[in-house]
Design an enzyme around this catalytic site. Sequence first.
Site, PDB file in Angstrom:
ATOM      1  N   SER A  20     -19.187 -40.713  10.696  1.00 18.87           N
ATOM      2  CA  SER A  20     -19.484 -41.803   9.775  1.00 18.87           C
ATOM      3  C   SER A  20     -18.291 -42.760   9.713  1.00 18.87           C
ATOM      4  CB  SER A  20     -19.772 -41.230   8.383  1.00 18.87           C
ATOM      5  OG  SER A  20     -20.363 -42.194   7.549  1.00 18.87           O
ATOM      6  N   PRO A  21     -18.536 -44.065   9.594  1.00 20.78           N
ATOM      7  CA  PRO A  21     -17.411 -45.003   9.523  1.00 20.78           C
ATOM      8  C   PRO A  21     -16.555 -44.747   8.287  1.00 20.78           C
ATOM      9  CG  PRO A  21     -19.490 -46.099   9.009  1.00 20.78           C
ATOM     10  CD  PRO A  21     -19.838 -44.742   9.522  1.00 20.78           C
ATOM     11  N   CYS A  23     -12.949 -46.055   6.531  1.00 23.54           N
ATOM     12  CA  CYS A  23     -11.825 -46.980   6.537  1.00 23.54           C
ATOM     13  C   CYS A  23     -10.508 -46.212   6.505  1.00 23.54           C
ATOM     14  CB  CYS A  23     -11.910 -47.934   5.353  1.00 23.54           C
ATOM     15  SG  CYS A  23     -13.269 -49.119   5.489  1.00 23.54           S
ATOM     16  N   ALA A  55     -15.528 -49.957   9.033  1.00 21.24           N
ATOM     17  CA  ALA A  55     -15.940 -51.306   8.660  1.00 21.24           C
ATOM     18  C   ALA A  55     -14.947 -52.321   9.202  1.00 21.24           C
ATOM     19  CB  ALA A  55     -16.046 -51.419   7.140  1.00 21.24           C
ATOM     20  N   GLN A  97     -18.946 -50.822  13.367  1.00 18.12           N
ATOM     21  CA  GLN A  97     -19.605 -51.295  12.152  1.00 18.12           C
ATOM     22  C   GLN A  97     -19.089 -52.692  11.811  1.00 18.12           C
ATOM     23  OE1 GLN A  97     -18.785 -49.894   8.000  1.00 18.12           O
ATOM     24  NE2 GLN A  97     -20.860 -49.037   8.136  1.00 18.12           N
ATOM     25  N   TYR A 180     -21.145 -53.962  -0.651  1.00 15.15           N
ATOM     26  CA  TYR A 180     -20.498 -55.038   0.078  1.00 15.15           C
ATOM     27  C   TYR A 180     -21.472 -56.217   0.227  1.00 15.15           C
ATOM     28  CZ  TYR A 180     -16.936 -51.518   0.620  1.00 15.15           C
ATOM     29  OH  TYR A 180     -15.989 -50.567   0.339  1.00 15.15           O
ATOM     30  N   ARG A 228     -26.659 -49.898   8.192  1.00 16.33           N
ATOM     31  CA  ARG A 228     -26.386 -48.986   7.070  1.00 16.33           C
ATOM     32  C   ARG A 228     -26.814 -49.658   5.775  1.00 16.33           C
ATOM     33  NH1 ARG A 228     -21.399 -44.945   5.598  1.00 16.33           N
ATOM     34  NH2 ARG A 228     -22.710 -43.636   6.890  1.00 16.33           N
ATOM     35  N   ARG A 322     -16.154 -36.812   5.302  1.00  9.58           N
ATOM     36  CA  ARG A 322     -15.066 -35.949   4.840  1.00  9.58           C
ATOM     37  C   ARG A 322     -14.976 -34.638   5.621  1.00  9.58           C
ATOM     38  NH1 ARG A 322     -16.842 -38.729   0.377  1.00  9.58           N
ATOM     39  NH2 ARG A 322     -15.247 -39.706  -0.923  1.00  9.58           N
TER      40      ARG A 322
END
Length: 353
Positions: A20-21, A23, A55, A97, A180, A228, A322
Amino acid sequence: MLFTPLSLRDVVLRNRIAVSPMCQYSAVDGLANDWHLVHLGARAVGGAGLVVFEATGVEARGRISPADLGLWNEAQVEPLARVLRFVEAQGSVACLQLAHAGRKASTRPPWDQGGAYLPPAQGGWVTVGPSPVPFAEGYAAPEPLSEAGLAELVQAFAGAARRARAAGFRAVEVHAAHGYLLHQFLSPLANQRTDRYGGSFENRSRFPCEVVAAVRREWPERLPVLVRISATDWLPGGWDVAEAVELSRKLKALGADLVDTSSGGLSPAARVPVGPGYQTAFAERIRREAGIATGAVGMIVSPEQADHVLRSGQADLVLLARELLRDPYFPLRAASALKAEHAWPKQYLRARP
């Protein structure tokens, strides 16, 4: 099932585990560096089928923080390509992404004052959004985007997609989740416009759909586009799963190939019932009612749980965040636990169970 390949257009993922993206707040001037190479490269070595890069701002003011990745100019292409080449050499598919933070932009990294808003006088910038509604206390109200400004942003997303392809990415994901910019337009709690970009579902979804359409036009037909979304705001009067299903139908018609299904992020006031697999039901409903492939994300922590999400028809792909920070080699461990065939890196064969 977890180790059954997944085809998205002409791209075949070796398994259904995706990074998963996440940051990393480690870039300078939007440029990828050694941290991104090691962070993303380790997860590719660990066996993930899809590695989604974090992102990446389509313009400088679209970054969450000054330390985010960006792809608004040509100088940012090769540093990303360097990371991508290593990821792909390990057998993973690299996906970028494309993002714009809108009113949630101009913050500090999370370990600096808890990621507080960063004013222009301290190195931040003026943020933009659908309406002058701040994200939270302590944030500035964003400047509302004009229709001309929206058209420029559509082109910014398209330009970033073009650069992503030049870098060698085989998939892109449009970020329309987590509060966002694109999510801000979707939610009536953030979008209080009275023009053709606000009010009805049709109007609120117009700008996100324009962005996805522009990215799809720019992206090769043989390569997939992911989107997403947040399936719900978890707030009364906000964006909800019924609208998420309808949006997903629109995205499919526009040529999107998979809806990466998350939730929340629009407001810190939301009370999210976090628990194992707490978002997989959203992915299942969108998959069933919109007829599009979905990805499930959110507290998926064991091989058996991940496999169950797929076997029970809740999603076509599982995205881990995570858990892959804790264990970059989760896919290798999962293959052993599920007694599935999965190639280990030759450098690590001596450690194979």
